[in-house]
Design a protein around this motif. Structure first.
Motif, PDB file in Angstrom:
ATOM      1  N   ASP A  99     -29.456 -42.563  33.850  1.00 30.04           N
ATOM      2  CA  ASP A  99     -28.693 -43.014  35.032  1.00 30.04           C
ATOM      3  C   ASP A  99     -27.437 -42.183  35.278  1.00 30.04           C
ATOM      4  OD1 ASP A  99     -27.197 -43.779  32.881  1.00 30.04           O
ATOM      5  OD2 ASP A  99     -27.155 -45.933  33.378  1.00 30.04           O
ATOM      6  N   GLY A 100     -27.263 -41.109  34.519  1.00 33.74           N
ATOM      7  CA  GLY A 100     -26.104 -40.232  34.707  1.00 33.74           C
ATOM      8  C   GLY A 100     -24.878 -40.646  33.919  1.00 33.74           C
ATOM      9  N   ALA A 101     -24.942 -41.779  33.238  1.00 33.30           N
ATOM     10  CA  ALA A 101     -23.794 -42.228  32.449  1.00 33.30           C
ATOM     11  C   ALA A 101     -23.645 -41.371  31.209  1.00 33.30           C
ATOM     12  CB  ALA A 101     -23.967 -43.692  32.061  1.00 33.30           C
ATOM     13  N   THR A 102     -22.443 -41.305  30.731  1.00 32.62           N
ATOM     14  CA  THR A 102     -22.163 -40.550  29.514  1.00 32.62           C
ATOM     15  C   THR A 102     -22.344 -41.451  28.305  1.00 32.62           C
ATOM     16  OG1 THR A 102     -20.586 -39.125  30.647  1.00 32.62           O
ATOM     17  CG2 THR A 102     -20.423 -39.223  28.259  1.00 32.62           C
ATOM     18  N   VAL A 103     -23.148 -40.971  27.364  1.00 31.07           N
ATOM     19  CA  VAL A 103     -23.388 -41.698  26.121  1.00 31.07           C
ATOM     20  C   VAL A 103     -22.862 -40.835  24.982  1.00 31.07           C
ATOM     21  CG1 VAL A 103     -25.108 -42.700  24.585  1.00 31.07           C
ATOM     22  CG2 VAL A 103     -25.428 -42.821  27.073  1.00 31.07           C
ATOM     23  N   TRP A 104     -22.008 -41.458  24.161  1.00 31.59           N
ATOM     24  CA  TRP A 104     -21.466 -40.729  23.001  1.00 31.59           C
ATOM     25  C   TRP A 104     -22.309 -41.081  21.779  1.00 31.59           C
ATOM     26  CZ3 TRP A 104     -17.748 -37.045  22.693  1.00 31.59           C
ATOM     27  CH2 TRP A 104     -16.987 -36.826  23.837  1.00 31.59           C
ATOM     28  N   LEU A 105     -22.792 -40.002  21.132  1.00 32.74           N
ATOM     29  CA  LEU A 105     -23.639 -40.168  19.958  1.00 32.74           C
ATOM     30  C   LEU A 105     -22.988 -39.531  18.746  1.00 32.74           C
ATOM     31  CD1 LEU A 105     -27.149 -39.271  21.471  1.00 32.74           C
ATOM     32  CD2 LEU A 105     -26.162 -41.543  21.128  1.00 32.74           C
ATOM     33  N   GLN A 106     -23.026 -40.269  17.631  1.00 38.21           N
ATOM     34  CA  GLN A 106     -22.666 -39.703  16.337  1.00 38.21           C
ATOM     35  C   GLN A 106     -23.965 -39.151  15.745  1.00 38.21           C
ATOM     36  OE1 GLN A 106     -19.474 -39.800  14.775  1.00 38.21           O
ATOM     37  NE2 GLN A 106     -20.414 -38.377  13.321  1.00 38.21           N
ATOM     38  N   VAL A 107     -24.118 -37.808  15.725  1.00 37.99           N
ATOM     39  CA  VAL A 107     -25.409 -37.186  15.446  1.00 37.99           C
ATOM     40  C   VAL A 107     -25.317 -36.287  14.224  1.00 37.99           C
ATOM     41  CG1 VAL A 107     -27.352 -35.910  16.436  1.00 37.99           C
ATOM     42  CG2 VAL A 107     -25.783 -37.155  17.939  1.00 37.99           C
ATOM     43  N   ALA A 108     -26.444 -36.293  13.493  1.00 42.84           N
ATOM     44  CA  ALA A 108     -26.637 -35.315  12.423  1.00 42.84           C
ATOM     45  C   ALA A 108     -27.931 -34.567  12.734  1.00 42.84           C
ATOM     46  CB  ALA A 108     -26.710 -35.998  11.064  1.00 42.84           C
ATOM     47  N   TYR A 109     -27.808 -33.267  13.062  1.00 44.02           N
ATOM     48  CA  TYR A 109     -28.950 -32.428  13.380  1.00 44.02           C
ATOM     49  C   TYR A 109     -29.372 -31.722  12.083  1.00 44.02           C
ATOM     50  CZ  TYR A 109     -27.658 -33.104  18.283  1.00 44.02           C
ATOM     51  OH  TYR A 109     -27.348 -33.651  19.511  1.00 44.02           O
ATOM     52  N   ALA A 110     -30.585 -32.019  11.632  1.00 48.17           N
ATOM     53  CA  ALA A 110     -31.073 -31.456  10.363  1.00 48.17           C
ATOM     54  C   ALA A 110     -32.316 -30.611  10.613  1.00 48.17           C
ATOM     55  CB  ALA A 110     -31.378 -32.562   9.369  1.00 48.17           C
ATOM     56  N   PRO A 111     -32.228 -29.282  10.458  1.00 45.87           N
ATOM     57  CA  PRO A 111     -33.419 -28.429  10.601  1.00 45.87           C
ATOM     58  C   PRO A 111     -34.398 -28.700   9.447  1.00 45.87           C
ATOM     59  CG  PRO A 111     -31.395 -27.152  10.843  1.00 45.87           C
ATOM     60  CD  PRO A 111     -31.002 -28.484  10.304  1.00 45.87           C
ATOM     61  N   VAL A 112     -35.694 -28.720   9.780  1.00 51.79           N
ATOM     62  CA  VAL A 112     -36.747 -28.960   8.789  1.00 51.79           C
ATOM     63  C   VAL A 112     -37.629 -27.715   8.717  1.00 51.79           C
ATOM     64  CG1 VAL A 112     -38.718 -30.393   8.115  1.00 51.79           C
ATOM     65  CG2 VAL A 112     -36.719 -31.431   9.258  1.00 51.79           C
ATOM     66  N   LYS A 113     -37.817 -27.200   7.495  1.00 54.29           N
ATOM     67  CA  LYS A 113     -38.612 -25.992   7.313  1.00 54.29           C
ATOM     68  C   LYS A 113     -40.082 -26.345   7.061  1.00 54.29           C
ATOM     69  CE  LYS A 113     -34.809 -23.231   5.464  1.00 54.29           C
ATOM     70  NZ  LYS A 113     -34.320 -22.413   4.333  1.00 54.29           N
ATOM     71  N   GLY A 114     -40.938 -25.490   7.528  1.00 51.16           N
ATOM     72  CA  GLY A 114     -42.364 -25.676   7.302  1.00 51.16           C
ATOM     73  C   GLY A 114     -42.801 -25.040   5.990  1.00 51.16           C
ATOM     74  N   ALA A 115     -44.119 -24.995   5.794  1.00 49.45           N
ATOM     75  CA  ALA A 115     -44.666 -24.440   4.551  1.00 49.45           C
ATOM     76  C   ALA A 115     -44.366 -22.965   4.431  1.00 49.45           C
ATOM     77  CB  ALA A 115     -46.173 -24.682   4.506  1.00 49.45           C
TER      78      ALA A 115
END
Length: 471
Positions: A99-115
């Protein structure tokens, strides 16, 4: 048994991982996307927070939750570079809902490696902190308003207990600060008025003290001149006193001379009376001689020729007697006149003696008065010398007081300026207390403080509620 245990451990670990994943899925907003940003999956919490359905986000780029401005920023590119390098990125970030509203997120972005060891996907675990963030931003607005001098600003209390307690503490602090600044405003106005009055009084006192110092300096100079004049008068009075004493002595000596002259005149008068008696006796002798010569002439006439020579002698004796009688008469007359003159001279010399005695008495009186005047003049000279010394000391003290008053006047002017500055500084704050009692002050334009640095979470200043400074 050993191998049984080894086989059992992976099963336990799998169960734990599934349990944790289940807990995270139920409690956190989770989204998964490829390293290029293509969304692979999103749980219900994430979709509920952002307002989308799953089919609306899958296979779309994660940049859909950021604004175009953020997506084009260098920070956003660095964000993706860090993920590509396998780094975990944490922080609070603004994201845009459907809806265009601003949402504040406390985020942890964790990259995941493949085989193969390459980054296969990025798992983002987030918590919705919008309410908390809005509460903080509300408090930030209040702090920003307070920094601008508005002490009447109050914040809306957040539903979050800790943020609500912080907002309540802010409101109480603002209220107390407003009350305190209101009192300071009143006091600063009173201080400025008082400082102005003190400055004006000190200025007037300084002028009066300077005038008094100048007058006192002139008075000191006049008294010094008067002291010299009185000292000179005292010296002159002492000289006059000496002259009068000498005149008194001379007058007394003259009185003695006059007295001796009166005595001499009296002796002359006595001698004149004796001479008059002698002249009377001579006159009687001349009269008897004349009678005898007359009788001798009568007898010579009777003798005839025989007494003619005797008659001539008798005639000569008679002539001499007559001449002696005439001369004695003249001398007697002269002596009588001389006696009268001597008597007149004695009378005049007596009167002169009386007048001279009065002069001696007057000179004595004058000498007494002049002695008193000389003593008084000497005392006046001494007193004036002491007065002159006292006035000089008073002049010195007055000069010191004048300098001190000038310093006090300068300090009062500085105090007045400081009070005015205080009033101007206090006037920057907007309170419920009017500044009616304070004197008018020059309005100083308020200089806005520099923008604060970003917070520890990478967010923009708190006052920028809907800014897109972060990615």
């Amino acid at each position: 048994m050993f191998f049984k245990t080894k086989k059992a451990k992976p099963a336990a670990q799998d169960d734990g991982a599934k349990l944790m994943a289940s807990v995270v899925d139920r409690t956190q907003a989770v989204v998964q996307f490829k390293p290029d940003g293509t969304i692979l999956a999103a749980n219900g919490n994430f979709l509920a927070v952002m307002g989308y359905r799953l089919e609306e986000v899958v296979d779309r780029n994660y940049a859909m939750f950021a604004g175009s401005e953020v997506a084009a920023s260098a920070e956003y590119k660095a964000f993706w570079q860090d993920l590509a390098n396998g780094e975990v990125v944490r922080g609070q970030f603004p994201r845009r809902a459907k809806d265009g509203a601003t949402v504040w997120l406390q985020v942890a972005y964790a990259p995941v490696k493949g085989a193969d060891g390459a980054i296969d996907r990025v798992v983002a675990v987030a918590t919705d902190v919008t309410v908390r963030r809005q509460g903080l931003q509300e408090i930030a607005k209040g702090l920003d308003a307070m920094s601008q001098g508005d002490l009447g600003a109050r914040v809306k209390l957040s539903d979050q207990p800790d943020i609500g307690a912080l907002g309540e503490a802010f409101n109480r602090s603002a209220e107390q600060l407003e009350t305190a600044m209101g009192s300071v405003t009143q006091v600063s106005g009173a201080v400025q008025r008082t400082a102005g009055e003190i400055s004006k009084s000190a200025g007037d006192l300084s002028q009066r003290t300077e005038s008094q110092a100048a007058t006192l300096e002139q008075t000191a100079a006049a008294i010094e001149e008067l002291t010299e004049t009185v000292q000179s008068s005292a010296e002159g009075a002492q000289k006059v006193e000496g002259i009068v004493i000498e005149a008194k002595a001379t007058a007394e000596h003259s009185g003695k001379v006059v007295k001796d002259a009166v005595e001499a005149m009296s002796q002359i008068e006595t001698s004149s009376e004796e001479i008059a008696k002698i002249i009377g006796m001579i006159d009687d002798i001349a009269f008897q001689t004349n009678l005898l010569a007359l009788n001798a002439g009568v007898e010579a006439a009777r003798a005839g020729e025989a007494g003619r020579g005797f008659a001539v002698v008798a005639s000569e004796v008679r002539a001499l007697a007559q001449r002696s009688a005439g001369a004695a008469g003249e001398i007697k007359q002269l002596i009588g006149e001389s006696k009268q003159q001597v008597a007149s001279g004695v009378d005049l010399v007596g009167k002169t003696g009386e007048e001279l005695q009065q002069i001696i008495e007057s000179v004595g009186t004058i000498s007494t008065h002049i002695s008193r005047i000389a003593a008084g003049a000497k005392e006046q000279a001494t007193s004036l010398g002491e007065i002159n010394m006292g006035v000089s000391q008073l002049d010195q003290v007055t000069q010191q007081n004048a300098a001190m008053v000038e310093e006090t006047s300068a300090a009062s002017r500085l105090l007045s300026a400081d009070a005015g500055q205080l009033t101007q500084e206090v006037a920057k704050f907007k309170t419920g207390t009017p500044l009616a009692s304070a004197p008018a002050a020059e309005v100083v334009q308020f200089q806005a403080p520099a923008a604060p640095a970003a917070d520890g979470f990478g967010a923009a200043p708190l006052a920028a509620a809907h800014g897109w400074d972060d990615f």
